[in-house]
Design an enzyme around this catalytic site. Structure first.
Site, PDB file in Angstrom:
ATOM      1  N   GLU A  85       0.492  -0.762   0.053  1.00  0.00           N
ATOM      2  CA  GLU A  85       0.041  -0.589  -0.044  1.00  0.00           C
ATOM      3  C   GLU A  85       0.871   1.138   0.145  1.00  0.00           C
ATOM      4  OE1 GLU A  85      -4.423  -1.490   2.561  1.00  0.00           O
ATOM      5  OE2 GLU A  85      -2.485  -0.489   3.579  1.00  0.00           O
ATOM      6  N   MET A 128       3.699   1.994  -1.167  1.00  0.00           N
ATOM      7  CA  MET A 128       4.911   2.264  -1.830  1.00  0.00           C
ATOM      8  C   MET A 128       3.575   3.327  -3.572  1.00  0.00           C
ATOM      9  SD  MET A 128       7.757   1.374  -2.271  1.00  0.00           S
ATOM     10  CE  MET A 128       8.608   0.051  -0.956  1.00  0.00           C
ATOM     11  N   GLU A 171      13.810  -1.064  -0.352  1.00  0.00           N
ATOM     12  CA  GLU A 171      12.959  -2.080   0.686  1.00  0.00           C
ATOM     13  C   GLU A 171      13.964  -3.357   0.921  1.00  0.00           C
ATOM     14  OE1 GLU A 171       9.379  -3.275  -0.824  1.00  0.00           O
ATOM     15  OE2 GLU A 171       9.075  -4.835   1.354  1.00  0.00           O
ATOM     16  N   GLU A 172      13.905  -3.611   1.767  1.00  0.00           N
ATOM     17  CA  GLU A 172      15.291  -5.201   1.500  1.00  0.00           C
ATOM     18  C   GLU A 172      14.736  -6.141   1.173  1.00  0.00           C
ATOM     19  OE1 GLU A 172      13.972  -6.190   5.685  1.00  0.00           O
ATOM     20  OE2 GLU A 172      14.579  -8.690   5.182  1.00  0.00           O
ATOM     21  N   GLY A 181      15.187  -9.272  -0.735  1.00  0.00           N
ATOM     22  CA  GLY A 181      14.786 -10.966  -0.869  1.00  0.00           C
ATOM     23  C   GLY A 181      15.777 -11.851  -1.534  1.00  0.00           C
ATOM     24  N   ASN A 217       9.000  14.535   2.041  1.00  0.00           N
ATOM     25  CA  ASN A 217       9.015  16.779   2.494  1.00  0.00           C
ATOM     26  C   ASN A 217       7.726  16.381   3.506  1.00  0.00           C
ATOM     27  OD1 ASN A 217       7.157  17.025   0.836  1.00  0.00           O
ATOM     28  ND2 ASN A 217       8.108  17.692  -0.687  1.00  0.00           N
ATOM     29  N   HIS A 226      -0.401  14.222   2.517  1.00  0.00           N
ATOM     30  CA  HIS A 226      -1.287  13.794   1.336  1.00  0.00           C
ATOM     31  C   HIS A 226      -0.805  12.612   2.154  1.00  0.00           C
ATOM     32  CE1 HIS A 226      -3.045  13.141  -2.126  1.00  0.00           C
ATOM     33  NE2 HIS A 226      -2.207  11.901  -1.695  1.00  0.00           N
ATOM     34  N   ARG A 286      -3.645   8.268   4.732  1.00  0.00           N
ATOM     35  CA  ARG A 286      -3.784   6.908   6.099  1.00  0.00           C
ATOM     36  C   ARG A 286      -4.012   6.777   7.235  1.00  0.00           C
ATOM     37  NH1 ARG A 286      -3.888   2.697   2.014  1.00  0.00           N
ATOM     38  NH2 ARG A 286      -3.075   3.486   0.316  1.00  0.00           N
TER      39      ARG A 286
HETATM   40  C1  LIG Z   1      -8.629   3.663   2.010  1.00  0.00           C
HETATM   41  C2  LIG Z   1      -7.762   3.410   0.001  1.00  0.00           C
HETATM   42  C3  LIG Z   1      -8.199   2.560  -0.308  1.00  0.00           C
HETATM   43  C4  LIG Z   1      -7.936   1.768  -1.359  1.00  0.00           C
HETATM   44  N1  LIG Z   1      -7.729   0.931  -2.201  1.00  0.00           N
HETATM   45  C5  LIG Z   1      -6.952   0.932  -3.145  1.00  0.00           C
HETATM   46  C6  LIG Z   1      -7.912  -0.562  -4.579  1.00  0.00           C
HETATM   47  O1  LIG Z   1      -8.532  -1.192  -3.310  1.00  0.00           O
HETATM   48  N2  LIG Z   1      -7.152  -0.337  -5.200  1.00  0.00           N
HETATM   49  C7  LIG Z   1      -5.515   0.269  -5.752  1.00  0.00           C
HETATM   50  O2  LIG Z   1      -5.543  -0.151  -6.504  1.00  0.00           O
HETATM   51  N3  LIG Z   1      -5.450   1.124  -5.126  1.00  0.00           N
HETATM   52  C8  LIG Z   1      -6.186   2.190  -4.048  1.00  0.00           C
HETATM   53  N4  LIG Z   1      -5.784   2.505  -2.870  1.00  0.00           N
HETATM   54  C9  LIG Z   1      -4.695   3.479  -3.254  1.00  0.00           C
HETATM   55  C10 LIG Z   1      -4.592   4.689  -4.073  1.00  0.00           C
HETATM   56  O3  LIG Z   1      -5.946   4.215  -5.175  1.00  0.00           O
HETATM   57  C11 LIG Z   1      -3.915   5.438  -4.249  1.00  0.00           C
HETATM   58  O4  LIG Z   1      -2.803   4.991  -5.545  1.00  0.00           O
HETATM   59  C12 LIG Z   1      -2.885   6.087  -3.394  1.00  0.00           C
HETATM   60  O5  LIG Z   1      -3.419   6.385  -1.647  1.00  0.00           O
HETATM   61  C13 LIG Z   1      -1.678   6.936  -3.414  1.00  0.00           C
HETATM   62  O6  LIG Z   1      -2.587   8.282  -3.345  1.00  0.00           O
HETATM   63  P1  LIG Z   1      -1.848   8.935  -4.442  1.00  0.00           P
HETATM   64  O7  LIG Z   1      -1.740   8.752  -6.116  1.00  0.00           O
HETATM   65  O8  LIG Z   1      -3.254   9.948  -4.578  1.00  0.00           O
HETATM   66  O9  LIG Z   1      -0.832   9.714  -3.616  1.00  0.00           O
HETATM   67  P2  LIG Z   1       0.677   9.848  -4.121  1.00  0.00           P
HETATM   68  O10 LIG Z   1       0.745   9.023  -5.380  1.00  0.00           O
HETATM   69  O11 LIG Z   1       1.214  10.484  -2.854  1.00  0.00           O
HETATM   70  O12 LIG Z   1       0.170  11.178  -4.873  1.00  0.00           O
HETATM   71  C14 LIG Z   1      -0.356  12.561  -4.466  1.00  0.00           C
HETATM   72  C15 LIG Z   1      -0.781  13.715  -5.299  1.00  0.00           C
HETATM   73  O13 LIG Z   1       0.778  13.774  -6.475  1.00  0.00           O
HETATM   74  C16 LIG Z   1      -0.879  14.550  -7.600  1.00  0.00           C
HETATM   75  N5  LIG Z   1      -0.233  12.905  -8.873  1.00  0.00           N
HETATM   76  C17 LIG Z   1       1.280  11.901  -8.192  1.00  0.00           C
HETATM   77  N6  LIG Z   1       1.498  11.220  -9.323  1.00  0.00           N
HETATM   78  C18 LIG Z   1       0.510  11.847  -9.799  1.00  0.00           C
HETATM   79  C19 LIG Z   1      -0.058  11.942 -11.998  1.00  0.00           C
HETATM   80  N7  LIG Z   1       0.915  10.697 -12.076  1.00  0.00           N
HETATM   81  N8  LIG Z   1      -0.388  12.615 -12.531  1.00  0.00           N
HETATM   82  C20 LIG Z   1      -1.020  13.543 -11.410  1.00  0.00           C
HETATM   83  N9  LIG Z   1      -1.371  13.995 -10.475  1.00  0.00           N
HETATM   84  C21 LIG Z   1      -0.468  12.739  -9.483  1.00  0.00           C
HETATM   85  C22 LIG Z   1      -2.137  14.046  -7.068  1.00  0.00           C
HETATM   86  O14 LIG Z   1      -2.976  15.273  -6.665  1.00  0.00           O
HETATM   87  C23 LIG Z   1      -1.617  12.837  -6.074  1.00  0.00           C
HETATM   88  O15 LIG Z   1      -2.803  12.761  -4.688  1.00  0.00           O
HETATM   89  C24 LIG Z   1      -6.817   3.228  -1.501  1.00  0.00           C
HETATM   90  C25 LIG Z   1      -5.842   3.792  -0.256  1.00  0.00           C
HETATM   91  C26 LIG Z   1      -6.601   3.971   0.576  1.00  0.00           C
HETATM   92  C27 LIG Z   1      -5.667   5.401   1.111  1.00  0.00           C
END
Ligand SMILES: Cc1cc2nc3c(=O)[nH]c(=O)nc-3n(C[C@H](O)[C@H](O)[C@H](O)COP(=O)(O)OP(=O)(O)OC[C@H]3O[C@@H](n4cnc5c(N)ncnc54)[C@H](O)[C@@H]3O)c2cc1C
Length: 420
Positions: free
Chosen positions: A88, A90, A275-276, A278, A363, A369, A374
């Site tokens: 999760e 990563m 990550e460590e 394997g 940072n 975020h 989380r």
């Molecule tokens: C409660 C929960 C349940 C989840 N369940 C699932 C699941 O069932 N299956 C699954 O696959 N995933 C699941 N996820 C993972 C989720 O879909 C996101 O991949 C993960 O939370 C990372 O979020 P993020 O992309 O907003 O954050 P980060 O990767 O930390 O990015 C931070 C922010 O930067 C910006 N950003 C980063 N990269 C890009 C980009 N390429 N283009 C545009 N903007 C960008 C966005 O504003 C983003 O919100 C879950 C997450 C949570 C919290």
């Protein structure tokens, strides 16, 4: 030294470890970044003169979602948690990173060097059938050239992973010897004074670079260059320009320790997740079993459910089933190793409840975020429902961060725990 674990008897944990191993992070970093852009203030004394004004400024930046001043800081955490937590974790593209066209220097066992763009490395590892071609030995066998940070001599380290980090604003640093680095402002770059963020570097500063491997566009490979050569010592290269360079998809490498760095267009840069491995060490038999306080039973329909404590019988079967299968899996792993099967093959039988460990660098903006998604918190404007185990990691990270940046942390809470 043997890397065989002294203890091969499985042990079970219900907690996680989160240590802050390194940081350059304080509220003053936010204030400094914000005030430089408006008033050109450069002295730290200015920042402490009026604490109420500082608090107000941080709150304003958070409320109006002016995010970039929260990026000029860095925290490195050591995290030990079950593998399913890292799956999760990563997903968060929290790290600093470089542009896709950045050439990474790969090093074969024989010491031969090869250049390959980081976007290609990502595609090889993660996309389509090409994974079968993954970094063959002839082009480094999945190893990069990195540097011993004390002696500055070249070393060889396995790539643990290649990460797509999202679309981010970049700067372009150009050096006197013609190298260029296109990275995010927070990417750590090795300089004669140690690690510094790319965005802090200016014309006249220097970066450490591969001595005889200039920008790959000019000299793609130095055939036969090996560890013992003089050329394998990193040398300074002066910066002649630093400019903004648009927004595009970025990437990061995770490199096995002890030196978590690699060459990006011939310049020594740090990585943000480790990550460590394997593949390269025998995995220790430490497994996750939920503690009594971990709610075991999910009630309600998808999208609208809650967790409640399990009965004594449910707790008993959870503990017994987990421990039994962990023990059985680890025995199978040991049997394969004893029969001479490679660690990278044998590890397939190990479950996601196995503990792993990693370094994660981020940072404050990316941490906020992460915490918004989380952790569950009464002040959150947008509630999230994370799995408890990653939340445990998030809570520990937040405790460390709150001590380093109390004003920023308070403003994060006051403004509904939404990252600016
Ligand atoms: C409660 C929960 C349940 C989840 N369940 C699932 C699941 O069932 N299956 C699954 O696959 N995933 C699941 N996820 C993972 C989720 O879909 C996101 O991949 C993960 O939370 C990372 O979020 P993020 O992309 O907003 O954050 P980060 O990767 O930390 O990015 C931070 C922010 O930067 C910006 N950003 C980063 N990269 C890009 C980009 N390429 N283009 C545009 N903007 C960008 C966005 O504003 C983003 O919100 C879950 C997450 C949570 C919290």
């Amino acid at each position: 030294m043997s890397d065989t674990p002294a203890e091969t008897k499985p042990s079970f944990r219900s907690d996680v470890t989160v240590e802050l191993v390194k940081h350059a992070a304080g509220d003053s970093d936010v204030l400094w970044a914000a005030r430089v852009s408006t008033a050109g203030e450069q002295s730290l004394e200015e920042l402490s003169k009026d604490p109420e004004r500082s608090k107000g400024l941080i709150n304003f930046l958070m409320r109006d979602r002016h995010g970039s001043p929260f990026e000029h800081n860095s925290m490195t955490f050591f995290i030990s948690a079950p593998i399913f937590v890292f799956r999760e974790f990563m997903r968060h593209r929290v790290g600093w990173c470089v542009a896709g066209d950045t050439e990474i220097t790969l090093q074969s066992e024989a010491g031969d060097l090869h250049g390959r763009t980081i976007a290609d490395l990502y595609r090889l590892r993660h996309l389509g059938p090409a994974t079968r071609l993954r970094e063959p030995e002839s082009v480094g066998g999945g190893h990069v050239r990195c540097y011993d940070e004390d002696t500055l001599t070249a070393q060889r380290a396995p790539i643990v992973d290649v990460i797509e980090s999202g679309v981010k604003p970049l700067i372009r640093i150009t050096t006197a010897e013609g190298r260029t680095l296109r990275s995010t402002v927070d990417h750590a770059v090795l300089t004669p004074d140690g690690w510094r963020k790319a965005g802090e570097l200016a014309v006249g500063d220097a970066v450490m670079a591969a001595a005889t491997a200039p920008h790959p566009a000019q000299a793609p490979v130095v055939p036969g260059l090996s560890r013992g050569d003089d050329a394998s010592v990193a040398r300074p290269d002066s910066i002649v320009s630093v400019v903004d360079d648009g927004e595009e998809m970025t990437y990061d490498l995770s490199v096995e320790g002890p030196w978590h760095n690699f060459l990006a267009n011939g310049i020594v840069v740090h990585n943000s997740y480790n990550e460590e491995s394997g593949r390269y060490r025998e995995l220790l038999p430490v497994f996750y079993v939920p503690g009594e306080e971990r709610k075991l039973v999910q009630q309600g329909r998808p999208g609208k459910y809650e967790f409640v404590s399990g009965s004594a019988a449910q707790q008993e079967i959870t503990q017994r089933a987990m421990e039994d299968s962990y023990i059985q899996a680890y025995e199978a792993y040991q049997q394969m190793l004893a029969a001479g099967v490679a660690r990278e093959v044998a590890r397939a039988v190990l479950p996601v409840g196995l503990f792993s460990s990693m370094y994660a660098t981020c940072n404050a903006r990316s941490l906020m975020h992460f915490l918004g998604l989380r952790t569950q918190h009464e002040q959150a404007k947008v509630p999230s429902f994370p799995q408890r185990e990653i939340e445990m990691v998030g809570e520990r990270m937040e405790e460390h961060w709150a001590k380093l940046m109390p004003l920023t942390h308070a403003a994060f809470n006051t403004n509904g725990r939404v990252a600016p």
